[in-house]
Design a protein around this motif. Structure first.
Motif, short mmCIF file in Angstrom:
data_model
loop_
_atom_site.label_atom_id
_atom_site.label_comp_id
_atom_site.label_asym_id
_atom_site.label_seq_id
_atom_site.Cartn_x
_atom_site.Cartn_y
_atom_site.Cartn_z
N LYS A 1 0.83 -1.21 0.00
CA LYS A 1 0.00 0.00 0.00
C LYS A 1 0.86 1.25 0.00
CE LYS A 1 -3.97 -1.83 2.53
NZ LYS A 1 -4.77 -1.68 3.75
N LYS A 2 1.86 1.27 0.85
CA LYS A 2 2.73 2.44 0.95
C LYS A 2 3.47 2.68 -0.35
CE LYS A 2 6.46 4.46 3.64
NZ LYS A 2 7.44 4.27 4.71
N GLY A 3 4.04 1.65 -0.92
CA GLY A 3 4.78 1.80 -2.17
C GLY A 3 3.90 2.15 -3.35
N PHE A 4 2.65 1.70 -3.33
CA PHE A 4 1.72 2.01 -4.41
C PHE A 4 1.37 3.49 -4.38
CE2 PHE A 4 -2.70 1.80 -6.25
CZ PHE A 4 -2.28 1.65 -7.55
N GLY A 5 1.14 4.02 -3.20
CA GLY A 5 0.97 5.46 -3.04
C GLY A 5 -0.38 6.05 -3.39
N ASP A 6 -1.38 5.25 -3.62
CA ASP A 6 -2.73 5.75 -3.93
C ASP A 6 -3.71 4.92 -3.11
OD1 ASP A 6 -5.27 6.31 -4.98
OD2 ASP A 6 -4.51 6.57 -7.02
N ALA A 7 -4.01 5.41 -1.92
CA ALA A 7 -4.82 4.64 -0.97
C ALA A 7 -6.22 4.34 -1.51
CB ALA A 7 -4.92 5.38 0.36
N ALA A 8 -6.84 5.30 -2.18
CA ALA A 8 -8.20 5.09 -2.69
C ALA A 8 -8.21 4.01 -3.78
CB ALA A 8 -8.78 6.39 -3.22
N LEU A 9 -7.28 4.08 -4.71
CA LEU A 9 -7.23 3.07 -5.77
C LEU A 9 -6.84 1.72 -5.19
CD1 LEU A 9 -7.57 2.21 -8.66
CD2 LEU A 9 -5.29 3.16 -9.16
N ALA A 10 -5.97 1.71 -4.19
CA ALA A 10 -5.62 0.45 -3.53
C ALA A 10 -6.86 -0.21 -2.96
CB ALA A 10 -4.58 0.69 -2.43
N GLU A 11 -7.74 0.56 -2.36
CA GLU A 11 -8.97 -0.01 -1.80
C GLU A 11 -9.88 -0.54 -2.91
OE1 GLU A 11 -9.42 -0.81 1.28
OE2 GLU A 11 -7.60 0.23 1.92
N LEU A 12 -9.99 0.18 -4.03
CA LEU A 12 -10.80 -0.34 -5.14
C LEU A 12 -10.25 -1.67 -5.64
CD1 LEU A 12 -11.52 2.89 -7.24
CD2 LEU A 12 -13.14 1.61 -5.82
N VAL A 13 -8.94 -1.76 -5.74
CA VAL A 13 -8.30 -3.00 -6.17
C VAL A 13 -8.61 -4.13 -5.19
CG1 VAL A 13 -6.00 -4.09 -6.32
CG2 VAL A 13 -6.47 -1.95 -7.56
N MET A 14 -8.49 -3.85 -3.91
CA MET A 14 -8.73 -4.90 -2.90
C MET A 14 -10.21 -5.30 -2.85
SD MET A 14 -5.96 -4.04 0.04
CE MET A 14 -6.28 -2.29 0.14
N ILE A 15 -11.08 -4.34 -3.07
CA ILE A 15 -12.51 -4.66 -3.11
C ILE A 15 -12.82 -5.53 -4.32
CG2 ILE A 15 -14.83 -3.70 -3.43
CD1 ILE A 15 -13.71 -1.18 -1.86
N ARG A 16 -12.25 -5.17 -5.47
CA ARG A 16 -12.53 -5.96 -6.69
C ARG A 16 -12.04 -7.39 -6.55
NH1 ARG A 16 -15.86 -7.90 -9.38
NH2 ARG A 16 -15.40 -8.53 -11.51
N ALA A 17 -10.83 -7.57 -6.04
CA ALA A 17 -10.34 -8.94 -5.83
C ALA A 17 -11.23 -9.68 -4.84
CB ALA A 17 -8.89 -8.91 -5.34
N SER A 18 -11.66 -9.00 -3.81
CA SER A 18 -12.51 -9.63 -2.79
C SER A 18 -13.88 -9.99 -3.36
CB SER A 18 -12.64 -8.71 -1.57
OG SER A 18 -11.37 -8.50 -0.98
N GLN A 19 -14.38 -9.18 -4.29
CA GLN A 19 -15.63 -9.53 -4.97
C GLN A 19 -15.45 -10.83 -5.75
OE1 GLN A 19 -16.23 -5.99 -7.33
NE2 GLN A 19 -17.79 -5.19 -5.92
N LEU A 20 -14.37 -10.89 -6.51
CA LEU A 20 -14.12 -12.08 -7.33
C LEU A 20 -13.95 -13.33 -6.47
CD1 LEU A 20 -11.66 -10.44 -9.86
CD2 LEU A 20 -13.97 -11.28 -10.38
N ASN A 21 -13.35 -13.17 -5.31
CA ASN A 21 -13.09 -14.29 -4.41
C ASN A 21 -14.22 -14.53 -3.40
OD1 ASN A 21 -10.55 -15.06 -5.45
ND2 ASN A 21 -9.61 -13.32 -4.41
N ARG A 22 -15.24 -13.68 -3.46
CA ARG A 22 -16.42 -13.81 -2.59
C ARG A 22 -16.06 -13.78 -1.11
NH1 ARG A 22 -20.28 -18.22 -5.17
NH2 ARG A 22 -21.37 -17.59 -3.31
#
Length: 148
Positions: A24-45
């Motif tokens: 998260k720190k290295g990526f540097g975009d907290a909001a987009l990081a959350e969208l990414v984590m939400i999308r993966a979590s949707q796919l994985n239910r």
């Protein structure tokens, strides 16, 4: 129901949390990081992770419309910009691995929007949320439940 362990070794938990924090720190975009984590979590239910990351995204001020349409981001028109779309496509490719690999075109599209360091952190972020999803789903940890 089959007995499942709710135990998660503290060393494993700490290591996963450290990878998550570094990505998260290295990526540097907290909001987009959350969208990414939400999308993966949707796919994985993963209800536990969805509950947690949706709350974090709201706390960061991510637009409700982006959260509402995330499951259909490809059809959502201009709700997501090209950078977000590239990150979400990479998220899906890494999470699903339908062909056993991430297609070059998906990776190249993401590379147009993220420098090498941020792209490496994005891949790490996607990888670690998939790990968390599997840890929670396999143990059937419910939203708001105690994960360890």
């Amino acid at each position: 129901m089959t007995a499942r362990t709710h135990r998660l070794d503290a060393g494993v938990r700490d290591a996963m949390q450290a990878v998550s924090a570094a990505a998260k720190k290295g990526f540097g975009d907290a909001a987009l990081a959350e969208l990414v984590m939400i999308r993966a979590s949707q796919l994985n239910r993963c209800a536990f992770c969805l509950d947690m990351h949706l709350g974090l995204a709201r706390g960061l001020g991510v637009e409700g419309r982006k959260l509402d349409l995330l499951d259909a981001w490809e059809e959502a028109g201009d709700v997501y910009d090209e950078r977000e779309r590239a990150a979400l496509a990479l998220t899906e490719a890494v999470t699903v691995l339908t062909d056993g690999f991430v297609p070059d075109a998906v990776y190249e599209a993401a590379a147009k929007h993220f420098d090498e360091a941020r792209l490496a952190h994005l891949v790490a972020l996607i990888t670690v949320i998939n790990g968390w999803n599997r840890l929670m789903v396999s143990r059937r940890i419910p939203p708001g439940g105690a994960p360890w």
